[in-house]
Write a protein that holds these residues in place. Structure first.
Motif, PDB file in Angstrom:
ATOM      1  N   ARG A 224      38.339 101.384  39.522  1.00  0.00           N
ATOM      2  CA  ARG A 224      37.989  99.893  40.199  1.00  0.00           C
ATOM      3  C   ARG A 224      39.273  99.089  40.131  1.00  0.00           C
ATOM      4  O   ARG A 224      39.686  98.978  39.169  1.00  0.00           O
TER       5      ARG A 224
ATOM      6  N   ARG B 135      41.415  90.641  33.304  1.00  0.00           N
ATOM      7  CA  ARG B 135      40.096  90.484  33.976  1.00  0.00           C
ATOM      8  C   ARG B 135      39.393  91.626  34.454  1.00  0.00           C
ATOM      9  O   ARG B 135      38.202  92.020  34.212  1.00  0.00           O
ATOM     10  N   GLN B 136      40.240  92.640  34.996  1.00  0.00           N
ATOM     11  CA  GLN B 136      39.690  94.046  35.517  1.00  0.00           C
ATOM     12  C   GLN B 136      39.284  94.580  34.255  1.00  0.00           C
ATOM     13  O   GLN B 136      38.013  95.376  34.367  1.00  0.00           O
TER      14      GLN B 136
ATOM     15  N   ALA C  93      28.856  90.205  36.352  1.00  0.00           N
ATOM     16  CA  ALA C  93      30.346  91.147  36.637  1.00  0.00           C
ATOM     17  C   ALA C  93      29.886  92.751  36.349  1.00  0.00           C
ATOM     18  O   ALA C  93      30.485  93.478  36.831  1.00  0.00           O
TER      19      ALA C  93
ATOM     20  N   ARG D 269      38.142  84.231  39.703  1.00  0.00           N
ATOM     21  CA  ARG D 269      38.618  85.447  40.841  1.00  0.00           C
ATOM     22  C   ARG D 269      40.014  85.148  41.022  1.00  0.00           C
ATOM     23  O   ARG D 269      40.719  86.065  41.630  1.00  0.00           O
TER      24      ARG D 269
ATOM     25  N   ARG E 253      44.883  82.765  38.212  1.00  0.00           N
ATOM     26  CA  ARG E 253      44.129  82.156  37.056  1.00  0.00           C
ATOM     27  C   ARG E 253      44.737  82.052  35.675  1.00  0.00           C
ATOM     28  O   ARG E 253      44.297  80.937  35.028  1.00  0.00           O
TER      29      ARG E 253
ATOM     30  N   ARG F  58      30.728  96.589  32.998  1.00  0.00           N
ATOM     31  CA  ARG F  58      30.035  97.660  33.822  1.00  0.00           C
ATOM     32  C   ARG F  58      29.751  98.968  33.013  1.00  0.00           C
ATOM     33  O   ARG F  58      28.872  99.513  33.260  1.00  0.00           O
ATOM     34  N   TYR F  59      30.820  99.267  32.418  1.00  0.00           N
ATOM     35  CA  TYR F  59      30.624 100.625  31.893  1.00  0.00           C
ATOM     36  C   TYR F  59      30.675 100.764  30.214  1.00  0.00           C
ATOM     37  O   TYR F  59      30.748 101.804  29.750  1.00  0.00           O
TER      38      TYR F  59
ATOM     39  N   ILE G 146      35.755  93.279  33.401  1.00  0.00           N
ATOM     40  CA  ILE G 146      34.727  93.791  34.403  1.00  0.00           C
ATOM     41  C   ILE G 146      34.101  95.178  34.292  1.00  0.00           C
ATOM     42  O   ILE G 146      33.126  95.376  34.154  1.00  0.00           O
ATOM     43  N   ASP G 147      35.255  96.091  33.633  1.00  0.00           N
ATOM     44  CA  ASP G 147      34.928  97.185  33.627  1.00  0.00           C
ATOM     45  C   ASP G 147      34.286  97.539  32.389  1.00  0.00           C
ATOM     46  O   ASP G 147      33.350  98.308  32.267  1.00  0.00           O
TER      47      ASP G 147
ATOM     48  N   PRO H 161      62.498 103.934  43.442  1.00  0.00           N
ATOM     49  CA  PRO H 161      63.749 103.392  42.763  1.00  0.00           C
ATOM     50  C   PRO H 161      64.535 104.188  41.998  1.00  0.00           C
ATOM     51  O   PRO H 161      64.165 105.029  41.135  1.00  0.00           O
TER      52      PRO H 161
ATOM     53  N   GLU I  96      26.394  98.203  41.924  1.00  0.00           N
ATOM     54  CA  GLU I  96      26.705  97.570  43.245  1.00  0.00           C
ATOM     55  C   GLU I  96      25.298  97.780  43.915  1.00  0.00           C
ATOM     56  O   GLU I  96      24.969  96.554  44.617  1.00  0.00           O
TER      57      GLU I  96
ATOM     58  N   THR J 272      39.247 104.103  35.325  1.00  0.00           N
ATOM     59  CA  THR J 272      38.115 103.328  34.675  1.00  0.00           C
ATOM     60  C   THR J 272      37.131 104.270  34.022  1.00  0.00           C
ATOM     61  O   THR J 272      36.718 103.954  32.988  1.00  0.00           O
TER      62      THR J 272
ATOM     63  N   GLU K  29      38.779  95.096  40.872  1.00  0.00           N
ATOM     64  CA  GLU K  29      37.786  94.287  41.222  1.00  0.00           C
ATOM     65  C   GLU K  29      36.288  95.030  40.958  1.00  0.00           C
ATOM     66  O   GLU K  29      36.266  95.800  40.269  1.00  0.00           O
ATOM     67  N   HIS K  30      35.691  94.541  42.161  1.00  0.00           N
ATOM     68  CA  HIS K  30      34.589  95.585  42.329  1.00  0.00           C
ATOM     69  C   HIS K  30      34.660  96.515  43.374  1.00  0.00           C
ATOM     70  O   HIS K  30      33.764  97.226  43.765  1.00  0.00           O
TER      71      HIS K  30
ATOM     72  N   ARG L 102      51.535 100.855  27.527  1.00  0.00           N
ATOM     73  CA  ARG L 102      50.310 100.608  28.410  1.00  0.00           C
ATOM     74  C   ARG L 102      50.471  98.881  28.946  1.00  0.00           C
ATOM     75  O   ARG L 102      50.189  98.130  28.081  1.00  0.00           O
TER      76      ARG L 102
ATOM     77  N   ARG M 124      62.006  96.283  39.606  1.00  0.00           N
ATOM     78  CA  ARG M 124      62.296  97.516  40.491  1.00  0.00           C
ATOM     79  C   ARG M 124      61.542  98.791  40.280  1.00  0.00           C
ATOM     80  O   ARG M 124      61.497  99.534  41.203  1.00  0.00           O
ATOM     81  N   GLY M 125      60.951  98.925  39.218  1.00  0.00           N
ATOM     82  CA  GLY M 125      59.974  99.843  39.049  1.00  0.00           C
ATOM     83  C   GLY M 125      60.858 101.011  38.483  1.00  0.00           C
ATOM     84  O   GLY M 125      59.825 102.100  38.106  1.00  0.00           O
TER      85      GLY M 125
END
Lengths: 545, 328
Positions: free
Chosen positions: B27, A350-351, A529, A447, A451, A358-359, A354-355, B103, A533, B71, B29-30, A286, A129-130
């Motif tokens: 971000r 996964r995110q 990944a 992707r 997964r 990338r970073y 990727i980050d 909520p 861009e 990010t 994904e991309h 987290r 429910r958040g």
């Protein structure tokens, strides 16, 4: 409706909220009634099992009952005698002892089942429910919130169980059980409750909301445990060992002694409960973080190895009977399960990967402190890097401890190289597990939104099917080159025990090659990944041209 | 990034600003939901965040509220940096966040719900009870204090959520689409509450598609598109730079002499004529002095004027000037 003391609300608002929502007069009355009725039913049931006058007849003048006083051959068929007034003489101590035994086994089962079920349902519902997000955003510490949940959500079962405690204590005193035994018992129940409740919290924080799933898991574990730890003897003759479970010896210490059993239970439950507590807090703060930090995983692996070896040293070092192979299999099997779990626990989202790809340089190359973080250090201690580095370190820790154990074996086998073979088995198993971790990480990079399910299914298939197929084919045909395929399964140590050393070495080289291939694929994927861009765009334009 | 800024100006900037972000990026994904956003909101401002759906408003607000980890980049609330992966208790006391969905614990009464959050935010007696009464009065729910939340209307639930958001008197209030789904009366009530909170000194960041509401409430506006913060300025500055000045002129006589006279002025472009009402709407690009000259010349020309005034541009027309056509 009762009013909660303000101090309690200020001390732990979460606990106060849970208690206020649950301790409604109707709920309290039902709980008290159920608890009292259960106790009455238990007493009535045992009262009915006492020898009664009408159960004796002219035809069968002798009466046998397990609560009578004259012991015959069988412990469960005691002959009854009557006193001068014609009343049966009852061994009340034995009668109370059985009541203590029943409560001692049923009480934790009821308590744990209810706690696990309610915690999963409550936290799962709040996550879905958040509403938990608002609690997360408050300045209240995660420890305080979780403690409030742990103590408050199952408050009704706690109340019901607390009402049984007086009867339990009274029965124990009547049965002649030492009270400090009971204190230890209650201490262990509290620890067990903390352990299972934290498991339930973690399950809910990972997205589970099916309380029944937790309850079934608990019942299964309880059933397995009660079978494995033989039913305790509650005979009055052995009253000193009452409530002591017969577990195998641990580090040459007999768990039949209550002091050792207590120490073993504390050594087992305290660190695992603390680890679960850390993981639950981390996950609560987290939701996208891995359950454990890398450092925690290293400590956990080292602890697990030492804990596991405690059960097998008696069969392998200064042993009176040969038991090295079985012991090695036990360790390898336990490590397989542990490392599969560890791979799941340490693999970042996964995110995050990727980050990271990338970073990584931006985030870690120039820390605020000005300290540069190397790739190696990031792979070993960083939280966002692929899990493979940490799994490799964990494997090295396990391998080191297990190798130390193997080097101290009492050798019984006809094979003079059995220690070397065992050591090589450990190395091959570790390499297989590393390969598993690499493949898992690779699969988790896909992707697809499902997964995790795909990865679990594929890994399940890869772990189970090849050894079964190979087992059948090798037994049927016994061809040497076919045996080599064992190297690529999780049962790779079989190759060491079933073939020559040269073939095993060849198999290990095959494992290393497979690891190198998967590592290179994974690295390529991560580099892809982590492409900027514009680079990806120019790449696609170039390939289009 | 901080190292590139001269220390004194950075320090003073932190102290003045209620919200500061530096290269804030998120971000999925991309895809960049928020890209390199440098946001600066002065203390005491009401800052409106507008932009098409999917522009990154909600993600930006969630990162400011510490509900989402960025990010890249940093968030400072009243000069204090949000530390990743930590509890940030002091900072959380300064933030109030109301998401677009709200909520609630339906099994609690209004009072118990607010009391629970007041305890979570560590408000102590007697301040706590006083604050609960104040806040219930502010959101006009005093008469519902003992009602179960499940029995409240949507508007009341929305107001209760706002009450929960401000129960601890945050210095920064983050509101994501707070009036979506509310009827006009509930919207007016909500606007009044926001004004009261602004008057109490809170810095408010509010995202909404109802631009007329924002125009009434906000002192500054930020426009987001494709994750970028493409515009961020005081509302008055935006009006000055981007609004087209419209003159509304009415006459008692015929329309034709008025339009003829207006067409002689190069600064005037007739936008619309309403002959029935004798009204002409003109886009005027001249200065205030030029407008005075125009009025004087029309009077000298003997046109019987009944009305000559400037119409302020609305936020929607400014937004459209910026060519953000997707806004609802």
């Amino acid at each position: 409706m009762f009013t909660l003391p303000n101090q309690l609300k200020e001390k732990n608002p979460q606990f106060a909220r849970e208690v206020k929502g649950r301790l409604k007069p109707r709920n309290v009355i039902i709980t008290v009634l159920l608890s009292v009725l259960a106790q009455l039913f238990l007493l009535a049931n045992y009262y009915g099992q006492l020898p009664h006058l009408e159960t004796s007849s002219q035809k069968f003048p002798a009466l046998y009952n397990r609560f009578c006083t004259i012991v015959r051959e069988s412990r469960h068929s005691r002959e009854c005698v009557q006193d001068a007034l014609g009343n049966w003489v009852v061994d009340w101590q034995a009668w109370w002892l059985e009541i203590v035994a029943v409560i001692s086994w049923v009480l934790p089962l009821v308590l744990l089942t209810a706690a696990v079920y309610l915690l999963i349902s409550d936290l799962g519902r709040e996550e879905q429910r958040g509403t938990l997000n608002f609690v997360r955003m408050s300045p209240e510490r995660s420890q305080s919130i979780l403690l409030g949940k742990l103590l408050g959500v199952p408050v009704l079962p706690y109340l019901g169980v607390a009402l049984i405690v007086p009867l339990h204590l009274f029965a124990a005193v009547q049965a002649g059980i030492l009270l400090w035994y009971l204190a230890i018992y209650y201490g262990l129940i509290i620890l067990l409750c903390a352990f299972w409740s934290l498991l339930a919290v973690l399950f809910a924080l990972l997205g589970g909301s099916q309380g029944w799933f937790g309850a079934i898991a608990l019942w299964l574990s309880y059933a397995i445990f009660s079978q494995a730890a033989r039913y305790p003897s509650y005979q009055i003759e052995e009253s000193k060992s009452n409530l002591v479970l017969n577990l195998p010896d641990w580090w040459w210490l007999s768990t039949g002694k209550i002091e050792v059993l207590l120490a073993f239970s504390l050594i087992t439950l305290v660190p695992t409960t603390l680890l679960l507590w850390q993981a639950a807090n981390r996950r609560f703060r987290r939701p996208n973080a891995t359950l454990l930090t890398r450092t925690q995983s290293y400590l956990a692996t080292a602890f697990l190895q030492i804990w596991l070896l405690g059960f097998v040293v008696v069969f392998t070092i200064n042993a009176r009977y040969p038991g090295t192979e079985e012991s090695l299999m036990l360790i390898l099997g336990a490590n397989l399960v542990w490392f599969l779990c560890l791979t799941a626990v340490l693999s970042p989202h996964r995110q995050t990967l990727i980050d990271w790809a990338r970073y990584r340089r931006q985030q870690l190359g120039r820390q605020r402190t000005g300290r540069r973080v190397s790739l190696l250090s990031d792979l070993v201690f960083g939280e966002n890097s692929p899990a493979v580095g940490a799994i490799a370190v964990n494997l090295a820790i396990a391998l080191g401890i297990d190798a130390l154990w193997v080097s101290n074996w009492t050798v019984w086998s006809e094979r003079p190289d059995s220690r070397f073979a065992a050591f090589f088995s450990l190395v091959m198993a570790a390499t297989s597990l590393l390969l598993c971790a690499l493949v898992t990480q690779l699969l988790l990079m896909q992707r697809s939104p499902k997964r995790v399910v795909w990865t679990a299914t594929t890994m399940g298939g890869l772990i189970l099917i090849p050894p079964i197929c190979l087992g059948i084919f090798v037994t049927a045909y016994g061809v040497a080159p076919l045996k080599l395929l064992w190297a690529l399964t999780v049962a790779s140590p079989v190759l060491v025990w079933e073939s020559s050393l040269s073939l095993a070495l060849l198999g290990w080289l095959g494992q290393i090659t497979a690891c190198a291939l998967v590592t290179s694929t994974l690295t390529r994927k991560l580099i892809k990944a982590g492409e900027s861009e514009s680079k990806a765009l120019f790449g696609s334009v170039r390939s289009g041209v | 990034m901080l190292g590139f800024l001269p220390a004194p100006s950075w320090k003073s900037m932190q102290q003045v600003l209620a919200i500061l972000t530096q290269g804030l990026t998120k971000r999925f994904e991309h895809h960049y939901a928020v890209r390199d956003v440098d946001l600066q909101i002065q203390a005491g401002e009401v800052y409106g965040l507008i932009g098409p759906n999917g522009a990154g408003k909600t993600t930006l607000i969630r990162m400011l509220a510490a509900a989402e980890e960025p990010t890249l980049g940093d968030v400072y609330i009243a000069g204090e940096r949000l530390l990743r992966g930590q509890d940030n208790p002091a900072l959380k006391r300064q933030i109030g966040y109301l998401p677009d969905d709200f909520p609630l614990y339906e099994d609690l009464t209004v009072w118990d719900y607010l009391d629970y959050f007041a305890h979570l935010y560590q408000l102590r007696e007697p301040r706590r009870t006083r604050r609960l009464h104040e806040i219930l009065e502010l959101v006009q729910l005093s008469h519902k204090r003992n009602s179960l939340i499940a029995t409240l209307s949507r508007g009341m639930k929305q107001r209760l959520s706002l009450a929960r958001t401000v129960v601890h008197e945050p210095t920064v209030l983050l509101l994501d689409e707070p009036v979506s789904g509310l009827d006009p009366i509930a919207r007016v009530q909500f606007r009044d509450i926001i004004r009261t909170l602004q008057a109490s000194g809170m810095t408010i960041l509010i995202s909404s598609h109802v631009l007329s509401d924002l125009a009434e409430l906000c002192t500054s506006i930020g426009v987001m598109e494709l994750g970028f913060l493409v515009e961020s300025a005081p509302l008055a500055d935006l009006y000055r730079r981007l609004s087209r000045q419209t003159l509304v002129i009415s006459t008692l006589g015929a329309i034709a002499p008025l339009t003829t006279a207006l067409n002689q002025w190069p600064e005037c472009q007739v936008l619309a004529t309403i002959p029935d009402q004798g009204e002409v709407r003109v886009q005027f690009t001249g200065s205030n002095e030029a407008a005075a000259d125009l009025l004087r010349s029309l009077v000298h020309a003997g046109i019987p004027l009944t009305q000559f005034h400037r119409e302020p541009a609305d936020l929607e027309s400014i937004f459209l000037t910026l060519e953000h056509q997707q806004t609802a």
